[in-house]
Structure formats: structure tokens, C-alpha cells
Scaffold this motif. Sequence first.
Motif, PDB file in Angstrom:
ATOM      1  N   GLY A  17       0.477  -0.887   0.053  1.00  0.00           N
ATOM      2  CA  GLY A  17      -0.050  -0.089  -0.150  1.00  0.00           C
ATOM      3  C   GLY A  17       0.890   1.254   0.069  1.00  0.00           C
ATOM      4  N   LEU A  18       2.158   1.283   0.818  1.00  0.00           N
ATOM      5  CA  LEU A  18       2.565   2.408   0.482  1.00  0.00           C
ATOM      6  C   LEU A  18       3.605   2.528  -0.950  1.00  0.00           C
ATOM      7  N   ALA A  19       4.675   1.662  -1.689  1.00  0.00           N
ATOM      8  CA  ALA A  19       5.159   1.110  -2.099  1.00  0.00           C
ATOM      9  C   ALA A  19       4.779   1.640  -3.644  1.00  0.00           C
ATOM     10  N   HIS A  20       4.181   3.188  -3.417  1.00  0.00           N
ATOM     11  CA  HIS A  20       4.767   3.853  -4.692  1.00  0.00           C
ATOM     12  C   HIS A  20       5.196   5.339  -3.783  1.00  0.00           C
ATOM     13  N   PRO A  21       5.944   5.940  -5.151  1.00  0.00           N
ATOM     14  CA  PRO A  21       6.407   7.398  -5.487  1.00  0.00           C
ATOM     15  C   PRO A  21       5.661   8.124  -4.756  1.00  0.00           C
ATOM     16  N   LEU A  22       4.959   9.078  -5.513  1.00  0.00           N
ATOM     17  CA  LEU A  22       3.873   9.440  -4.695  1.00  0.00           C
ATOM     18  C   LEU A  22       3.586   9.419  -2.950  1.00  0.00           C
ATOM     19  N   ARG A  23       2.776   8.258  -3.564  1.00  0.00           N
ATOM     20  CA  ARG A  23       2.323   7.991  -1.647  1.00  0.00           C
ATOM     21  C   ARG A  23       3.578   8.097  -0.540  1.00  0.00           C
ATOM     22  N   MET A  24       4.927   7.673  -0.881  1.00  0.00           N
ATOM     23  CA  MET A  24       5.912   8.264   0.003  1.00  0.00           C
ATOM     24  C   MET A  24       6.281   9.978   0.406  1.00  0.00           C
ATOM     25  N   GLU A  25       5.918  10.219  -0.902  1.00  0.00           N
ATOM     26  CA  GLU A  25       6.112  12.083  -0.787  1.00  0.00           C
ATOM     27  C   GLU A  25       5.202  12.560  -0.413  1.00  0.00           C
ATOM     28  N   LEU A  26       3.453  11.961   0.252  1.00  0.00           N
ATOM     29  CA  LEU A  26       2.453  12.823   0.587  1.00  0.00           C
ATOM     30  C   LEU A  26       3.214  12.401   2.354  1.00  0.00           C
ATOM     31  N   LEU A  27       3.435  11.290   1.643  1.00  0.00           N
ATOM     32  CA  LEU A  27       3.681  10.307   3.788  1.00  0.00           C
ATOM     33  C   LEU A  27       4.650  11.592   4.578  1.00  0.00           C
ATOM     34  N   GLY A  50      -6.338  16.193  -7.774  1.00  0.00           N
ATOM     35  CA  GLY A  50      -7.203  14.737  -8.145  1.00  0.00           C
ATOM     36  C   GLY A  50      -5.723  13.846  -7.897  1.00  0.00           C
ATOM     37  N   ALA A  51      -4.631  13.690  -8.700  1.00  0.00           N
ATOM     38  CA  ALA A  51      -3.929  12.008  -7.753  1.00  0.00           C
ATOM     39  C   ALA A  51      -3.242  12.761  -6.600  1.00  0.00           C
ATOM     40  N   THR A  52      -3.647  13.463  -5.549  1.00  0.00           N
ATOM     41  CA  THR A  52      -2.604  13.874  -3.994  1.00  0.00           C
ATOM     42  C   THR A  52      -4.455  13.132  -3.803  1.00  0.00           C
ATOM     43  N   SER A  53      -5.008  13.324  -3.864  1.00  0.00           N
ATOM     44  CA  SER A  53      -6.623  13.036  -3.267  1.00  0.00           C
ATOM     45  C   SER A  53      -6.683  11.515  -3.789  1.00  0.00           C
ATOM     46  N   TYR A  54      -6.398  10.544  -4.662  1.00  0.00           N
ATOM     47  CA  TYR A  54      -6.697   9.715  -4.494  1.00  0.00           C
ATOM     48  C   TYR A  54      -4.967   8.772  -4.114  1.00  0.00           C
ATOM     49  N   HIS A  55      -4.305   9.281  -3.503  1.00  0.00           N
ATOM     50  CA  HIS A  55      -2.972   8.481  -3.036  1.00  0.00           C
ATOM     51  C   HIS A  55      -3.506   8.875  -1.873  1.00  0.00           C
ATOM     52  N   LEU A  56      -3.998   9.908  -1.207  1.00  0.00           N
ATOM     53  CA  LEU A  56      -3.738   9.665   0.056  1.00  0.00           C
ATOM     54  C   LEU A  56      -5.274   8.724   0.985  1.00  0.00           C
ATOM     55  N   ARG A  57      -6.064   8.796  -0.311  1.00  0.00           N
ATOM     56  CA  ARG A  57      -7.206   8.164   0.379  1.00  0.00           C
ATOM     57  C   ARG A  57      -6.798   6.831   0.158  1.00  0.00           C
ATOM     58  N   GLN A  58      -5.814   6.586  -0.062  1.00  0.00           N
ATOM     59  CA  GLN A  58      -5.365   4.762  -0.186  1.00  0.00           C
ATOM     60  C   GLN A  58      -4.161   4.678   0.351  1.00  0.00           C
ATOM     61  N   LEU A  59      -3.438   5.830   1.259  1.00  0.00           N
ATOM     62  CA  LEU A  59      -2.827   5.415   2.460  1.00  0.00           C
ATOM     63  C   LEU A  59      -3.227   5.766   3.318  1.00  0.00           C
ATOM     64  N   ALA A  60      -5.365   6.522   3.897  1.00  0.00           N
ATOM     65  CA  ALA A  60      -5.464   6.213   4.346  1.00  0.00           C
ATOM     66  C   ALA A  60      -6.305   4.620   4.993  1.00  0.00           C
ATOM     67  N   ALA A  61      -6.210   3.574   3.278  1.00  0.00           N
ATOM     68  CA  ALA A  61      -6.984   2.851   3.471  1.00  0.00           C
ATOM     69  C   ALA A  61      -6.330   1.621   4.350  1.00  0.00           C
ATOM     70  N   HIS A  62      -4.763   1.881   4.332  1.00  0.00           N
ATOM     71  CA  HIS A  62      -3.582   1.372   4.673  1.00  0.00           C
ATOM     72  C   HIS A  62      -3.820   1.447   6.267  1.00  0.00           C
ATOM     73  N   GLY A  63      -3.886   2.939   6.641  1.00  0.00           N
ATOM     74  CA  GLY A  63      -3.635   3.168   8.453  1.00  0.00           C
ATOM     75  C   GLY A  63      -2.517   4.049   7.962  1.00  0.00           C
ATOM     76  N   PHE A  64      -2.433   4.776   7.138  1.00  0.00           N
ATOM     77  CA  PHE A  64      -0.885   5.640   7.530  1.00  0.00           C
ATOM     78  C   PHE A  64      -1.082   6.925   7.216  1.00  0.00           C
ATOM     79  N   VAL A  65      -2.337   7.298   6.903  1.00  0.00           N
ATOM     80  CA  VAL A  65      -3.129   8.913   7.243  1.00  0.00           C
ATOM     81  C   VAL A  65      -4.421   8.701   7.559  1.00  0.00           C
ATOM     82  N   GLU A  66      -5.030   9.779   8.814  1.00  0.00           N
ATOM     83  CA  GLU A  66      -5.888   9.863   8.621  1.00  0.00           C
ATOM     84  C   GLU A  66      -6.756  11.444   8.575  1.00  0.00           C
ATOM     85  N   ASP A  67      -7.931  11.801   8.923  1.00  0.00           N
ATOM     86  CA  ASP A  67      -8.564  13.225   8.768  1.00  0.00           C
ATOM     87  C   ASP A  67      -8.201  13.665   9.761  1.00  0.00           C
ATOM     88  N   ALA A  68      -7.791  14.820   9.245  1.00  0.00           N
ATOM     89  CA  ALA A  68      -7.669  15.540  10.744  1.00  0.00           C
ATOM     90  C   ALA A  68      -8.534  16.955  11.067  1.00  0.00           C
TER      91      ALA A  68
END
Length: 198
Positions: A17-27, A50-68
Motif C-alpha cells: 500500500g505504501l510502495a508508490h513514489p507519490l504516496r511516499m512523498e505525501l506521507l 486529483g492524484a494527491t486525493s486518490y493517493h491520500l485515500r489509498q494511504l488512509a485505507a492502509h492506516g498511514f494517514v487519517e482525517d484531521a
Amino acid sequence: MPEEHNVRKLDARSLRGLAHPLRMELLNALRRNGPATASMLAERLGESSGATSYHLRQLAAHGFVEDAPEHGKGRERWWRAVDSGIAMDENLYQSPDPAVRGAADLLLHELVNQHTRELSSWLSTRDRWFPRWTDHSMDLSDFTLRLTPERSRELIGKVHELLNSYQAHEAAEDDPDAEQVRLHTHVFPIATDPEELR
């Protein structure tokens, strides 16, 4: 190895779930700069919202980020990092599943790229840190030691223990003399036989 403060231990699913360059940059951006919206992160990273929204949702699905939600106004959705770092089980590097090994390889390469970008960014802006941040408060060093795998693990453990002791006594947020300081550690064997280098 000593227990690290708020570090997420990756399993095969979360690794993929994390192994994606943009997801790692976002995190990384959320960890370094605090909560942000997808639009703010898109502007900072030069991506579409659009890209950041999608990958943030993917990070949330794997428990790396959450709503603030305490940061949001109206329909703005703010995100924050859940953990301060990650650790990977050594077994993932040697998984029988090629998808897991590929994800581990991508993650490691992207971490190296991230470290290189951070150093390059510092080099291009280092003049702004002088004279307060002198050679005595910044360091680019490398060492070569001859160690067994066991002694290497011992060294890594002691370095982590030292860093954790500093983390427990970080400067206050409102301290005008304090800045975020990045430390990169890399411990790896190198080939010294010319035949091995071919």
C-alpha cells in the motif's frame, strides 16, 4: 533493537500500500510539515489535486494517514500522518511472493531518492542557514568499518537508542532557535574485492 517512538512496522499488505513514489512523498510531507489538504500537497509537490486525493485515500485505507477534522473549514478535508516513521521486517525482502519483494525494492529505492532530494535541497539553500547553523551544527560524514553482521546490528541499535534519547527531549515548538533536523543513517556492506565489483 530498541523500540522506536511511534514507528509503524510494515507487513506485506501495508508495504504494497505504501510502495508508490507519490504516496511516499505525501506521507513524508505530512510528517515533516504537519496536516494539509490534498490541494495544498498538490501545489507543494507539483502534482494534480486529483492524484494527491486518490493517493491520500489509498494511504488512509492502509492506516498511514487519517482525517484531521479540527483543521477543516467547510468541505475542506485535512489529512495528517498517523505514525512518525516506518520499519520493515527483514523477511519481506526475501518473501516468496515476487510482488512483495518488488514492493520492498521500490520502497528502498524511493527512500534513497528521498534522502538524495533532501540533501540536494539543503545544499541549494544552505546559505540561508549561516551564520547560526555553522559547521559545528551540521554534518556530512561517512565512515567505513570492518564489522560482522552481528556487530552491525549492535551499531544500528546503539545509533537508534541515541537518536531516541534526543527525540525524548526535543525543543519546544515555540523555541525560536530550534529547527527540524534530518538525520540519514545508512549501514550496508560493500565489496572490496575488484572481482566482486565487475
